[in-house]
Design a protein around this motif. Structure first.
Motif, mmCIF file in Angstrom:
data_model
loop_
_atom_site.group_PDB
_atom_site.id
_atom_site.type_symbol
_atom_site.label_atom_id
_atom_site.label_comp_id
_atom_site.label_asym_id
_atom_site.label_seq_id
_atom_site.Cartn_x
_atom_site.Cartn_y
_atom_site.Cartn_z
ATOM 1 N N TYR A 168 0.839 -1.204 0.000
ATOM 2 C CA TYR A 168 0.000 0.000 0.000
ATOM 3 C C TYR A 168 0.870 1.249 0.000
ATOM 4 O O TYR A 168 1.931 1.277 0.614
ATOM 5 N N ALA A 169 0.379 2.282 -0.655
ATOM 6 C CA ALA A 169 1.075 3.570 -0.668
ATOM 7 C C ALA A 169 0.035 4.649 -0.943
ATOM 8 O O ALA A 169 -1.102 4.365 -1.337
ATOM 9 N N SER A 170 0.444 5.890 -0.748
ATOM 10 C CA SER A 170 -0.417 7.012 -1.115
ATOM 11 C C SER A 170 0.439 8.070 -1.796
ATOM 12 O O SER A 170 1.655 8.120 -1.594
ATOM 13 N N LYS A 171 -0.209 8.882 -2.595
ATOM 14 C CA LYS A 171 0.484 9.965 -3.288
ATOM 15 C C LYS A 171 -0.427 11.184 -3.269
ATOM 16 O O LYS A 171 -1.572 11.127 -3.705
ATOM 17 N N ARG A 172 0.109 12.280 -2.755
ATOM 18 C CA ARG A 172 -0.660 13.536 -2.777
ATOM 19 C C ARG A 172 -0.702 14.080 -4.188
ATOM 20 O O ARG A 172 0.323 14.169 -4.858
ATOM 21 N N LEU A 173 -1.887 14.466 -4.621
ATOM 22 C CA LEU A 173 -2.051 15.078 -5.931
ATOM 23 C C LEU A 173 -2.132 16.594 -5.802
ATOM 24 O O LEU A 173 -1.805 17.317 -6.731
ATOM 25 N N SER A 174 -2.603 17.045 -4.639
ATOM 26 C CA SER A 174 -2.692 18.477 -4.326
ATOM 27 C C SER A 174 -2.846 18.591 -2.807
ATOM 28 O O SER A 174 -2.798 17.590 -2.108
ATOM 29 N N LYS A 175 -3.078 19.817 -2.313
ATOM 30 C CA LYS A 175 -3.278 19.999 -0.875
ATOM 31 C C LYS A 175 -4.543 19.300 -0.390
ATOM 32 O O LYS A 175 -4.645 18.940 0.777
ATOM 33 N N THR A 176 -5.510 19.135 -1.306
ATOM 34 C CA THR A 176 -6.803 18.595 -0.895
ATOM 35 C C THR A 176 -7.159 17.249 -1.523
ATOM 36 O O THR A 176 -8.263 16.753 -1.337
ATOM 37 N N GLU A 177 -6.223 16.669 -2.260
ATOM 38 C CA GLU A 177 -6.542 15.400 -2.905
ATOM 39 C C GLU A 177 -5.317 14.476 -2.932
ATOM 40 O O GLU A 177 -4.189 14.932 -3.053
ATOM 41 N N ALA A 178 -5.594 13.176 -2.800
ATOM 42 C CA ALA A 178 -4.548 12.160 -2.856
ATOM 43 C C ALA A 178 -5.115 10.911 -3.528
ATOM 44 O O ALA A 178 -6.325 10.799 -3.739
ATOM 45 N N VAL A 179 -4.209 10.015 -3.871
ATOM 46 C CA VAL A 179 -4.628 8.721 -4.419
ATOM 47 C C VAL A 179 -3.979 7.629 -3.570
ATOM 48 O O VAL A 179 -2.807 7.725 -3.199
ATOM 49 N N VAL A 180 -4.776 6.636 -3.215
ATOM 50 C CA VAL A 180 -4.292 5.476 -2.480
ATOM 51 C C VAL A 180 -4.015 4.384 -3.509
ATOM 52 O O VAL A 180 -4.861 4.090 -4.357
ATOM 53 N N LEU A 181 -2.817 3.804 -3.437
ATOM 54 C CA LEU A 181 -2.399 2.759 -4.365
ATOM 55 C C LEU A 181 -2.354 1.432 -3.611
ATOM 56 O O LEU A 181 -1.687 1.328 -2.578
ATOM 57 N N ILE A 182 -3.075 0.447 -4.123
ATOM 58 C CA ILE A 182 -3.141 -0.873 -3.498
ATOM 59 C C ILE A 182 -2.648 -1.880 -4.529
ATOM 60 O O ILE A 182 -3.293 -2.101 -5.550
ATOM 61 N N LYS A 183 -1.474 -2.452 -4.246
ATOM 62 C CA LYS A 183 -0.821 -3.321 -5.228
ATOM 63 C C LYS A 183 -0.855 -4.778 -4.784
ATOM 64 O O LYS A 183 -0.484 -5.104 -3.650
ATOM 65 N N ALA A 184 -1.269 -5.644 -5.704
ATOM 66 C CA ALA A 184 -1.202 -7.091 -5.491
ATOM 67 C C ALA A 184 -0.061 -7.639 -6.342
ATOM 68 O O ALA A 184 0.000 -7.373 -7.544
ATOM 69 N N THR A 185 0.841 -8.372 -5.725
ATOM 70 C CA THR A 185 1.885 -9.097 -6.439
ATOM 71 C C THR A 185 1.497 -10.563 -6.371
ATOM 72 O O THR A 185 1.332 -11.121 -5.279
#
Length: 148
Positions: free
Chosen positions: A29-46
């Motif tokens: 799992y990881a997250s990335k901020r796109l702006s001050k008010t928005e982010a995306v959560v990344l959920i990776k299956a290997t």
């Protein structure tokens, strides 16, 4: 008496060593901020070679779809639905239908609107892993992803 006890322990130990728990899917799992008010959560299956997990979009009568449930919080809200890349689509005899699935790895993405502080996105996912000869029972996995 000691010989019987030692023999029993040896049988028990060899049984435990030979019992394999199949875990063909690892999650990250990881997250990335796109702006001050928005982010995306990344959920990776290997996914191990020879195995696959199913898309979020599976027809009735098919396998258990991968699904995500996010815990409500005052620090964020979901923006849209969890998205996935284009899956493989193939006829599976087991389900007697075309199914959509992922092999090797897949990254699911969920956008969130940030409302306060440094939110931690919590939830759980459910998935089912199969190979050409068997399917494992559906499994639920809890996750917690801080947004920095």
């Amino acid at each position: 008496m000691k010989k019987v006890l030692l023999a029993s322990l040896a049988v028990l130990f060899s049984t435990l060593v030979n019992a394999q728990i199949l875990k063909p899917v690892k999650w990250a799992y990881a997250s990335k901020r796109l702006s001050k008010t928005e982010a995306v959560v990344l959920i990776k299956a290997t996914i191990e070679d020879g195995w696959h997990i199913y898309s979020q979009n599976v027809a009735d009568g098919g396998p258990i779809a991968t699904s995500f449930t996010f815990s409500p919080a005052k620090t964020y809200s979901l923006k849209g639905k969890t998205v996935e890349p284009a899956p493989v689509s193939k006829f599976e005899k087991t389900f007697n239908m075309n199914v959509k699935y992922f092999e090797k790895s897949v990254i699911f993405q969920q956008r969130v609107v940030l409302k306060a502080g440094q939110p931690v996105i919590k939830g759980k996912l459910e998935y089912m892993a199969c190979n050409d000869s068997k399917c494992l029972p559906p499994e639920e996995v809890e996750f917690s992803v801080p947004v920095k």
